[in-house]
Design a protein around this motif. Structure first.
Motif, PDB file in Angstrom:
ATOM      1  N   TYR A  10      25.640  33.197   0.490  1.00  0.00           N
ATOM      2  CA  TYR A  10      26.918  33.891   0.397  1.00  0.00           C
ATOM      3  C   TYR A  10      27.983  32.980  -0.211  1.00  0.00           C
ATOM      4  O   TYR A  10      28.756  33.415  -1.072  1.00  0.00           O
ATOM      5  CB  TYR A  10      27.380  34.396   1.770  1.00  0.00           C
ATOM      6  N   ARG A  11      28.029  31.710   0.204  1.00  0.00           N
ATOM      7  CA  ARG A  11      29.036  30.776  -0.319  1.00  0.00           C
ATOM      8  C   ARG A  11      28.932  30.635  -1.834  1.00  0.00           C
ATOM      9  O   ARG A  11      29.941  30.637  -2.536  1.00  0.00           O
ATOM     10  CB  ARG A  11      28.893  29.405   0.341  1.00  0.00           C
TER      11      ARG A  11
ATOM     12  N   LYS B  51      30.040  33.923  -3.456  1.00  0.00           N
ATOM     13  CA  LYS B  51      31.494  34.035  -3.297  1.00  0.00           C
ATOM     14  C   LYS B  51      32.213  33.152  -4.311  1.00  0.00           C
ATOM     15  O   LYS B  51      33.193  33.557  -4.933  1.00  0.00           O
ATOM     16  CB  LYS B  51      31.909  33.668  -1.878  1.00  0.00           C
TER      17      LYS B  51
ATOM     18  N   CYS C 288      25.168  39.938  -1.041  1.00  0.00           N
ATOM     19  CA  CYS C 288      26.333  39.074  -0.825  1.00  0.00           C
ATOM     20  C   CYS C 288      27.555  39.618  -1.562  1.00  0.00           C
ATOM     21  O   CYS C 288      28.667  39.640  -1.019  1.00  0.00           O
ATOM     22  CB  CYS C 288      26.040  37.647  -1.280  1.00  0.00           C
TER      23      CYS C 288
ATOM     24  N   MET D 162      28.892  42.572   0.279  1.00  0.00           N
ATOM     25  CA  MET D 162      29.652  42.127   1.456  1.00  0.00           C
ATOM     26  C   MET D 162      31.032  41.633   1.026  1.00  0.00           C
ATOM     27  O   MET D 162      32.039  41.962   1.651  1.00  0.00           O
ATOM     28  CB  MET D 162      28.895  41.023   2.201  1.00  0.00           C
ATOM     29  N   TYR D 163      31.079  40.865  -0.028  1.00  0.00           N
ATOM     30  CA  TYR D 163      32.332  40.333  -0.569  1.00  0.00           C
ATOM     31  C   TYR D 163      33.295  41.476  -0.900  1.00  0.00           C
ATOM     32  O   TYR D 163      34.490  41.382  -0.652  1.00  0.00           O
ATOM     33  CB  TYR D 163      32.001  39.511  -1.815  1.00  0.00           C
TER      34      TYR D 163
ATOM     35  N   GLU E 249      27.720  42.088   7.900  1.00  0.00           N
ATOM     36  CA  GLU E 249      26.582  41.291   8.360  1.00  0.00           C
ATOM     37  C   GLU E 249      25.643  42.125   9.241  1.00  0.00           C
ATOM     38  O   GLU E 249      24.460  41.838   9.335  1.00  0.00           O
ATOM     39  CB  GLU E 249      27.120  40.099   9.153  1.00  0.00           C
TER      40      GLU E 249
END
Length: 176
Positions: A119-120, A123, A148, A151-152, A158
């Motif tokens: 995810y990082r 992102k 991801c 989600m962003y 989650e």
């Protein structure tokens, strides 16, 4: 900005293979699948720019869809499954596998990444993209990075992440 997320076509690996970060090829049905993807992608064109995971299964689809010049970005790779790469999940002898199954949203794979790691990096890619003046971009990638990105964009959480992942060759549009 609209981001058109395109998942690669079917990889050429036996069913049940953990292939995440591995640079596996696509199946012999690639042309048929890619033609279907391209047809569906037409409604989202034109784009200002295209990006792709450097892994060949995403890169080949980008090229087939007319984006041979898509910018390769390693942050768009699938999750690094570490020591489990290219093993059948049913044959992995690592006791950490069951722990990971129980908490895959937080625990890393043995020698690989965790979902928060993935995810990082996605992102970071999307934050950088937002700083550009594009109106619409295409991103050729994998289920993990697409989830991801969803989600962003607030399309899932989650608690229910993978239900939104498109099938092989599928497309998901987000706005960032």
């Amino acid at each position: 900005m609209e981001v058109i997320l395109v998942r690669h076509t079917t990889p050429d690996v036996p069913k049940g293979t953990c292939y995440g970060f591995s640079d596996v090829d696509v199946t012999s049905t690639f042309t048929e699948e890619a033609t279907h993807t391209l047809r569906n992608l037409q409604e989202h064109l034109p784009v200002d720019k295209a990006f792709t995971s450097p892994l060949q299964r995403a890169r080949k689809l980008a090229e087939f869809c007319g984006f041979a010049d898509a910018e390769k970005d390693p942050r768009l790779k699938e999750m690094n499954m570490g020591q489990w790469e290219m093993q059948n999940y049913n044959e992995i002898q690592d006791p950490a596998l069951q722990e990971w199954y129980n908490d895959y949203m937080h625990l890393p794979t043995t020698g690989g990444e965790s979902f928060p790691d993935l995810y990082r990096r996605v992102k970071e890619f999307l934050d950088e993209l937002k700083s550009k003046s594009y109106r619409r971009v295409a991103v050729f990638s994998h289920a993990g990075p697409i989830v991801c990105a969803a989600m962003y964009a607030g399309l899932c959480t989650e608690n229910n992440p993978f239900g939104i992942a498109p099938t092989f060759g599928g497309i998901l549009k987000i706005t960032i």
